[in-house]
Scaffold this motif. Structure first.
Motif, PDB file in Angstrom:
ATOM      1  N   ASP A 112       0.800  -1.228   0.000  1.00 23.75           N
ATOM      2  CA  ASP A 112       0.000   0.000   0.000  1.00 23.75           C
ATOM      3  C   ASP A 112       0.834   1.280   0.000  1.00 23.75           C
ATOM      4  OD1 ASP A 112      -2.418  -1.465   0.117  1.00 23.75           O
ATOM      5  OD2 ASP A 112      -2.192  -1.669   2.286  1.00 23.75           O
ATOM      6  N   ILE A 113       2.072   1.216   0.504  1.00 22.33           N
ATOM      7  CA  ILE A 113       2.820   2.469   0.696  1.00 22.33           C
ATOM      8  C   ILE A 113       4.150   2.565  -0.036  1.00 22.33           C
ATOM      9  CG2 ILE A 113       1.700   2.913   2.913  1.00 22.33           C
ATOM     10  CD1 ILE A 113       4.331   2.020   4.285  1.00 22.33           C
ATOM     11  N   TYR A 114       4.680   1.470  -0.582  1.00 24.36           N
ATOM     12  CA  TYR A 114       5.967   1.557  -1.274  1.00 24.36           C
ATOM     13  C   TYR A 114       5.794   2.393  -2.541  1.00 24.36           C
ATOM     14  CZ  TYR A 114      10.230   0.233  -3.727  1.00 24.36           C
ATOM     15  OH  TYR A 114      11.424   0.268  -4.414  1.00 24.36           O
ATOM     16  N   PRO A 115       6.527   3.497  -2.669  1.00 25.45           N
ATOM     17  CA  PRO A 115       6.243   4.443  -3.751  1.00 25.45           C
ATOM     18  C   PRO A 115       6.583   3.956  -5.160  1.00 25.45           C
ATOM     19  CG  PRO A 115       8.136   5.179  -2.459  1.00 25.45           C
ATOM     20  CD  PRO A 115       7.552   3.991  -1.751  1.00 25.45           C
ATOM     21  N   TRP A 116       7.399   2.894  -5.286  1.00 26.45           N
ATOM     22  CA  TRP A 116       7.798   2.447  -6.623  1.00 26.45           C
ATOM     23  C   TRP A 116       7.343   1.026  -6.944  1.00 26.45           C
ATOM     24  CZ3 TRP A 116      11.825   4.737  -3.539  1.00 26.45           C
ATOM     25  CH2 TRP A 116      12.029   6.079  -3.832  1.00 26.45           C
ATOM     26  N   ARG A 117       6.276   0.561  -6.339  1.00 30.22           N
ATOM     27  CA  ARG A 117       5.826  -0.804  -6.620  1.00 30.22           C
ATOM     28  C   ARG A 117       5.425  -0.992  -8.080  1.00 30.22           C
ATOM     29  NH1 ARG A 117       2.273   1.605  -3.504  1.00 30.22           N
ATOM     30  NH2 ARG A 117       0.248   2.074  -4.384  1.00 30.22           N
ATOM     31  N   ASN A 118       5.154   0.094  -8.787  1.00 30.01           N
ATOM     32  CA  ASN A 118       4.751   0.025 -10.198  1.00 30.01           C
ATOM     33  C   ASN A 118       5.903   0.325 -11.147  1.00 30.01           C
ATOM     34  OD1 ASN A 118       2.059  -0.497  -9.497  1.00 30.01           O
ATOM     35  ND2 ASN A 118       1.705   1.679  -9.163  1.00 30.01           N
ATOM     36  N   GLN A 119       7.136   0.406 -10.638  1.00 32.43           N
ATOM     37  CA  GLN A 119       8.291   0.752 -11.472  1.00 32.43           C
ATOM     38  C   GLN A 119       9.460  -0.162 -11.158  1.00 32.43           C
ATOM     39  OE1 GLN A 119       9.430   4.857 -10.981  1.00 32.43           O
ATOM     40  NE2 GLN A 119       7.311   5.493 -10.700  1.00 32.43           N
ATOM     41  N   TYR A 120      10.276  -0.412 -12.162  1.00 38.78           N
ATOM     42  CA  TYR A 120      11.529  -1.146 -11.968  1.00 38.78           C
ATOM     43  C   TYR A 120      12.534  -0.639 -12.997  1.00 38.78           C
ATOM     44  CZ  TYR A 120      15.027  -4.716 -11.364  1.00 38.78           C
ATOM     45  OH  TYR A 120      16.209  -5.354 -11.100  1.00 38.78           O
ATOM     46  N   ARG A 121      13.736  -0.371 -12.527  1.00 39.51           N
ATOM     47  CA  ARG A 121      14.834   0.012 -13.413  1.00 39.51           C
ATOM     48  C   ARG A 121      16.116  -0.504 -12.771  1.00 39.51           C
ATOM     49  NH1 ARG A 121      15.164   6.225 -14.703  1.00 39.51           N
ATOM     50  NH2 ARG A 121      15.321   6.174 -12.443  1.00 39.51           N
ATOM     51  N   ILE A 122      16.890  -1.253 -13.530  1.00 41.02           N
ATOM     52  CA  ILE A 122      18.107  -1.850 -12.984  1.00 41.02           C
ATOM     53  C   ILE A 122      19.014  -0.786 -12.383  1.00 41.02           C
ATOM     54  CG2 ILE A 122      20.225  -3.093 -13.584  1.00 41.02           C
ATOM     55  CD1 ILE A 122      18.574  -4.657 -15.639  1.00 41.02           C
ATOM     56  N   PHE A 123      19.277   0.262 -13.139  1.00 40.24           N
ATOM     57  CA  PHE A 123      20.150   1.335 -12.653  1.00 40.24           C
ATOM     58  C   PHE A 123      19.584   2.667 -13.110  1.00 40.24           C
ATOM     59  CE2 PHE A 123      23.665   4.297 -12.928  1.00 40.24           C
ATOM     60  CZ  PHE A 123      24.243   4.132 -11.692  1.00 40.24           C
ATOM     61  N   PRO A 124      19.533   3.619 -12.243  1.00 41.41           N
ATOM     62  CA  PRO A 124      20.012   3.694 -10.856  1.00 41.41           C
ATOM     63  C   PRO A 124      18.998   3.181  -9.833  1.00 41.41           C
ATOM     64  CG  PRO A 124      19.200   5.844 -11.506  1.00 41.41           C
ATOM     65  CD  PRO A 124      19.057   4.934 -12.705  1.00 41.41           C
ATOM     66  N   GLY A 125      17.864   2.707 -10.284  1.00 42.92           N
ATOM     67  CA  GLY A 125      16.766   2.267  -9.447  1.00 42.92           C
ATOM     68  C   GLY A 125      15.503   2.934  -9.955  1.00 42.92           C
ATOM     69  N   PRO A 126      14.396   2.611  -9.419  1.00 42.89           N
ATOM     70  CA  PRO A 126      14.145   1.730  -8.270  1.00 42.89           C
ATOM     71  C   PRO A 126      14.249   0.253  -8.650  1.00 42.89           C
ATOM     72  CG  PRO A 126      12.064   2.528  -9.140  1.00 42.89           C
ATOM     73  CD  PRO A 126      13.154   3.186  -9.939  1.00 42.89           C
TER      74      PRO A 126
END
Length: 162
Positions: A112-126
Motif C-alpha cells: 500500500d505504501i511503497y512508492p515504486w511498486r509500479n516501477q523497476y529500473r536496474i540502474f540507478p533504481g528503483p
C-alpha cells in the motif's frame, strides 16, 4: 501478514535457520549474487518469520509473477533462502523485538505504501535494493553491491523512515 498467506516452515529449515522457540518474530535480511554481474551486484530481500511461518518479500524485475504480487513487489515469489541464479542466498542481518516488529509492519504494509511498486529500473533504481533500503531507512545500510540502494533517498518525505 495482511496481504499474503504465510509460507509454512519445513522442520529442517525451522531448526536450521529461522526462529528459536523463545522468539515470536524475526526479520532477516538476505542477499545473493546476481548472475553475470555478481562480482559487482547483489539482490537483497527480507524474510519475515513468525513461529511456524516465514514470508519472503522483495522487488523483482518482472511484475505480477505470483498470486501475492503488487506489480514489481512480491511476497513468496521464490523459496525463502533461494538465490537468484548465481549461488545460494545468505543471511546478513537479523532483527528481533521492537525493531523486528517495526520492520515487519513496514514490510507487510509496503503493497500500500511503497512508492515504486509500479516501477523497476536496474540502474540507478528503483530496484530490489531500493526497496530494501527504503524499508530499512537509517536502521541499516546495505553494502556497495546493493546497486540501487541510494535511489531510496528519492522517496517522498511521507514515505521515508529515519
Amino acid at each position: 501478514p495482511p496481504h499474503a498467506p504465510a509460507r509454512p516452515l519445513s522442520p529442517a529449515i525451522s531448526q536450521a535457520t529461522m526462529l528459536n522457540s523463545d522468539l515470536d518474530l524475526a526479520v532477516d535480511l538476505w542477499t545473493a549474487r546476481i548472475p553475470w554481474i555478481g562480482q559487482f551486484a547483489e539482490h537483497h530481500w527480507f524474510l519475515v518469520g513468525r513461529p511456524g511461518s516465514r514470508d519472503r518479500w522483495e522487488v523483482w524485475q518482472k511484475p505480477n509473477q505470483c498470486d501475492t504480487s503488487w506489480q514489481y513487489l512480491h511476497c513468496n515469489l521464490l523459496p525463502p533462502e533461494a538465490g537468484v541464479g548465481n549461488g545460494a542466498g545468505r543471511m546478513i542481518a537479523r532483527w528481533n523485538g521492537e525493531e523486528a516488529a517495526s520492520l515487519a509492519a513496514r514490510i507487510e504494509s509496503s503493497p500500500d505504501i511503497y512508492p515504486w511498486r509500479n516501477q523497476y529500473r536496474i540502474f540507478p533504481g528503483p530496484n530490489s535494493n531500493t526497496y530494501v533500503q527504503w524499508v530499512l531507512g537509517s536502521l541499516y545500510t546495505i553494502g556497495w553491491r546493493g546497486i540501487g540502494r541510494r535511489f531510496a533517498r528519492h522517496a517522498p518525505m511521507a514515505n521515508r523512515v529515519g
